[in-house]
Design a protein around this motif. Structure first.
Motif, PDB file in Angstrom:
ATOM      1  N   PRO A   1       0.757  -1.305   0.175  1.00  0.00           N
ATOM      2  CA  PRO A   1       0.161  -0.013  -0.082  1.00  0.00           C
ATOM      3  C   PRO A   1       0.798   1.315  -0.140  1.00  0.00           C
ATOM      4  O   PRO A   1       0.512   2.260  -0.599  1.00  0.00           O
ATOM      5  N   LEU A   2       1.934   1.410   0.808  1.00  0.00           N
ATOM      6  CA  LEU A   2       2.821   2.511   0.699  1.00  0.00           C
ATOM      7  C   LEU A   2       3.515   2.777  -0.643  1.00  0.00           C
ATOM      8  O   LEU A   2       3.355   3.865  -0.992  1.00  0.00           O
ATOM      9  N   LEU A   3       3.553   1.800  -1.364  1.00  0.00           N
ATOM     10  CA  LEU A   3       4.422   1.873  -2.776  1.00  0.00           C
ATOM     11  C   LEU A   3       3.351   2.329  -3.669  1.00  0.00           C
ATOM     12  O   LEU A   3       3.635   3.093  -4.507  1.00  0.00           O
ATOM     13  N   LYS A   4       2.249   1.912  -3.599  1.00  0.00           N
ATOM     14  CA  LYS A   4       1.004   2.189  -4.372  1.00  0.00           C
ATOM     15  C   LYS A   4       0.795   3.583  -3.953  1.00  0.00           C
ATOM     16  O   LYS A   4       0.554   4.436  -5.195  1.00  0.00           O
ATOM     17  N   LEU A   5       0.712   4.071  -2.900  1.00  0.00           N
ATOM     18  CA  LEU A   5       0.590   5.431  -2.551  1.00  0.00           C
ATOM     19  C   LEU A   5       1.580   6.465  -3.124  1.00  0.00           C
ATOM     20  O   LEU A   5       1.387   7.651  -3.518  1.00  0.00           O
ATOM     21  N   ALA A   6       3.038   5.895  -2.911  1.00  0.00           N
ATOM     22  CA  ALA A   6       4.028   6.676  -3.572  1.00  0.00           C
ATOM     23  C   ALA A   6       3.904   6.784  -4.770  1.00  0.00           C
ATOM     24  O   ALA A   6       4.175   8.175  -5.483  1.00  0.00           O
ATOM     25  N   ARG A   7       3.739   5.857  -5.538  1.00  0.00           N
ATOM     26  CA  ARG A   7       3.519   5.935  -6.931  1.00  0.00           C
ATOM     27  C   ARG A   7       2.456   6.738  -7.404  1.00  0.00           C
ATOM     28  O   ARG A   7       2.616   7.533  -8.347  1.00  0.00           O
ATOM     29  N   ARG A   8       1.506   6.778  -6.796  1.00  0.00           N
ATOM     30  CA  ARG A   8       0.170   7.695  -7.074  1.00  0.00           C
ATOM     31  C   ARG A   8       0.508   9.127  -6.825  1.00  0.00           C
ATOM     32  O   ARG A   8       0.222  10.081  -7.795  1.00  0.00           O
ATOM     33  N   ILE A   9       1.136   9.362  -5.920  1.00  0.00           N
ATOM     34  CA  ILE A   9       1.543  10.579  -5.507  1.00  0.00           C
ATOM     35  C   ILE A   9       2.682  11.241  -6.665  1.00  0.00           C
ATOM     36  O   ILE A   9       2.510  12.465  -7.341  1.00  0.00           O
ATOM     37  N   ILE A  10       3.595  10.460  -6.991  1.00  0.00           N
ATOM     38  CA  ILE A  10       4.626  10.675  -7.993  1.00  0.00           C
ATOM     39  C   ILE A  10       3.977  10.848  -9.301  1.00  0.00           C
ATOM     40  O   ILE A  10       4.322  12.054  -9.989  1.00  0.00           O
ATOM     41  N   ARG A  11       2.999  10.077  -9.751  1.00  0.00           N
ATOM     42  CA  ARG A  11       2.185  10.311 -11.080  1.00  0.00           C
ATOM     43  C   ARG A  11       1.531  11.312 -10.992  1.00  0.00           C
ATOM     44  O   ARG A  11       1.510  12.276 -12.285  1.00  0.00           O
ATOM     45  N   SER A  12       0.892  11.756 -10.201  1.00  0.00           N
ATOM     46  CA  SER A  12      -0.044  13.007  -9.991  1.00  0.00           C
ATOM     47  C   SER A  12       1.037  14.206  -9.969  1.00  0.00           C
ATOM     48  O   SER A  12       0.512  15.336 -10.898  1.00  0.00           O
ATOM     49  N   ARG A  13       2.276  14.156  -9.715  1.00  0.00           N
ATOM     50  CA  ARG A  13       3.048  15.420  -9.709  1.00  0.00           C
ATOM     51  C   ARG A  13       3.368  15.616 -11.162  1.00  0.00           C
ATOM     52  O   ARG A  13       3.902  16.656 -11.667  1.00  0.00           O
ATOM     53  N   PHE A  14       3.738  14.607 -11.863  1.00  0.00           N
ATOM     54  CA  PHE A  14       4.212  14.511 -13.249  1.00  0.00           C
ATOM     55  C   PHE A  14       3.175  14.420 -14.472  1.00  0.00           C
ATOM     56  O   PHE A  14       3.398  14.426 -15.553  1.00  0.00           O
ATOM     57  N   SER A  15       1.827  14.215 -13.927  1.00  0.00           N
ATOM     58  CA  SER A  15       0.830  13.811 -14.749  1.00  0.00           C
ATOM     59  C   SER A  15       0.544  15.051 -15.999  1.00  0.00           C
ATOM     60  O   SER A  15       0.538  16.525 -15.307  1.00  0.00           O
ATOM     61  N   PRO A  16       0.026  14.888 -17.079  1.00  0.00           N
ATOM     62  CA  PRO A  16      -0.375  16.178 -18.118  1.00  0.00           C
ATOM     63  C   PRO A  16      -1.546  16.750 -17.389  1.00  0.00           C
ATOM     64  O   PRO A  16      -1.859  17.809 -17.652  1.00  0.00           O
ATOM     65  N   LEU A  17      -2.533  15.930 -16.500  1.00  0.00           N
ATOM     66  CA  LEU A  17      -3.634  16.352 -16.028  1.00  0.00           C
ATOM     67  C   LEU A  17      -3.447  17.625 -15.092  1.00  0.00           C
ATOM     68  O   LEU A  17      -4.122  18.194 -15.032  1.00  0.00           O
ATOM     69  N   ARG A  18      -2.358  17.744 -14.444  1.00  0.00           N
ATOM     70  CA  ARG A  18      -2.125  18.777 -13.493  1.00  0.00           C
ATOM     71  C   ARG A  18      -2.286  20.127 -13.819  1.00  0.00           C
ATOM     72  O   ARG A  18      -2.566  21.155 -13.132  1.00  0.00           O
ATOM     73  N   VAL A  19      -2.236  20.452 -15.447  1.00  0.00           N
ATOM     74  CA  VAL A  19      -2.525  21.735 -16.013  1.00  0.00           C
ATOM     75  C   VAL A  19      -4.067  22.073 -16.103  1.00  0.00           C
ATOM     76  O   VAL A  19      -4.307  23.151 -16.406  1.00  0.00           O
ATOM     77  N   ILE A  20      -4.854  21.051 -16.122  1.00  0.00           N
ATOM     78  CA  ILE A  20      -6.194  21.355 -16.314  1.00  0.00           C
ATOM     79  C   ILE A  20      -6.842  21.874 -14.879  1.00  0.00           C
ATOM     80  O   ILE A  20      -6.543  21.435 -13.830  1.00  0.00           O
ATOM     81  N   PRO A  21      -7.375  23.142 -15.214  1.00  0.00           N
ATOM     82  CA  PRO A  21      -8.327  23.788 -13.998  1.00  0.00           C
ATOM     83  C   PRO A  21      -9.104  22.902 -13.329  1.00  0.00           C
ATOM     84  O   PRO A  21      -9.779  22.076 -14.057  1.00  0.00           O
ATOM     85  N   GLY A  22      -9.298  23.158 -12.028  1.00  0.00           N
ATOM     86  CA  GLY A  22     -10.361  22.326 -11.026  1.00  0.00           C
ATOM     87  C   GLY A  22     -10.453  22.954  -9.766  1.00  0.00           C
ATOM     88  O   GLY A  22      -9.530  23.884  -9.529  1.00  0.00           O
TER      89      GLY A  22
END
Length: 148
Positions: free
Chosen positions: A32-53
């Motif tokens: 679970p900790l690895l999955k959480l870390a992967r999700r956090i890292i993925r969200s930091r570099f995701s192209p979705l981060r520039v979409i407003p919300g």
């Protein structure tokens, strides 16, 4: 402070239990900790981060509590009014969701179901309602059914 044991056998027994405990804790908490870390890292570099919300929302519920407590569709309408035709919001456990009212984008996504797959929860609920027909299936199954 060093531990003193009356015999080598007692020291070995202590180390064995200590290792067993460590391995058990790593086996239970590691994935679970690895999955959480992967999700956090993925969200930091995701192209979705520039979409407003509307921001991050609750750490567990995201924006789902707000969506569920409002009249159906009202929350999305308010966000579209505030941020434009494409928004990003958080579902359960910080999973990014994209919502759009842009007809060209919707058409593109629906015509590229191999790339843009429905979330597992959505697929499960649709399969219960619609069955595994052409409207629900994705990818290779959709191509196979559509060619009949």
């Amino acid at each position: 402070m060093a531990f003193q044991y009356s015999s080598a056998e007692e020291a070995l027994r202590f180390l064995t239990w200590k290792r067993l405990f460590t391995v058990t804790v790593l086996a239970v908490l590691g994935p679970p900790l690895l999955k959480l870390a992967r999700r956090i890292i993925r969200s930091r570099f995701s192209p979705l981060r520039v979409i407003p919300g509307p921001g991050n929302g609750h750490i567990v519920f995201g924006h789902m509590k707000q969506i569920r407590t409002r009249k159906q569709g009202l929350w999305h309408e308010e966000m579209i009014q505030r941020y434009g035709h494409v928004i990003k919001y958080k579902a359960y456990f910080g999973v990014d969701r994209v919502y759009t009212t842009d007809t060209k984008a919707v058409n593109y996504v629906l015509n590229h179901s191999m790339v843009y797959r429905k979330p597992d929860q959505t697929r499960f609920m649709l399969s219960r309602i619609l069955g595994d027909g052409l409207l629900f299936v994705e990818g290779h199954d959709h191509k196979r059914q559509a060619s009949r």
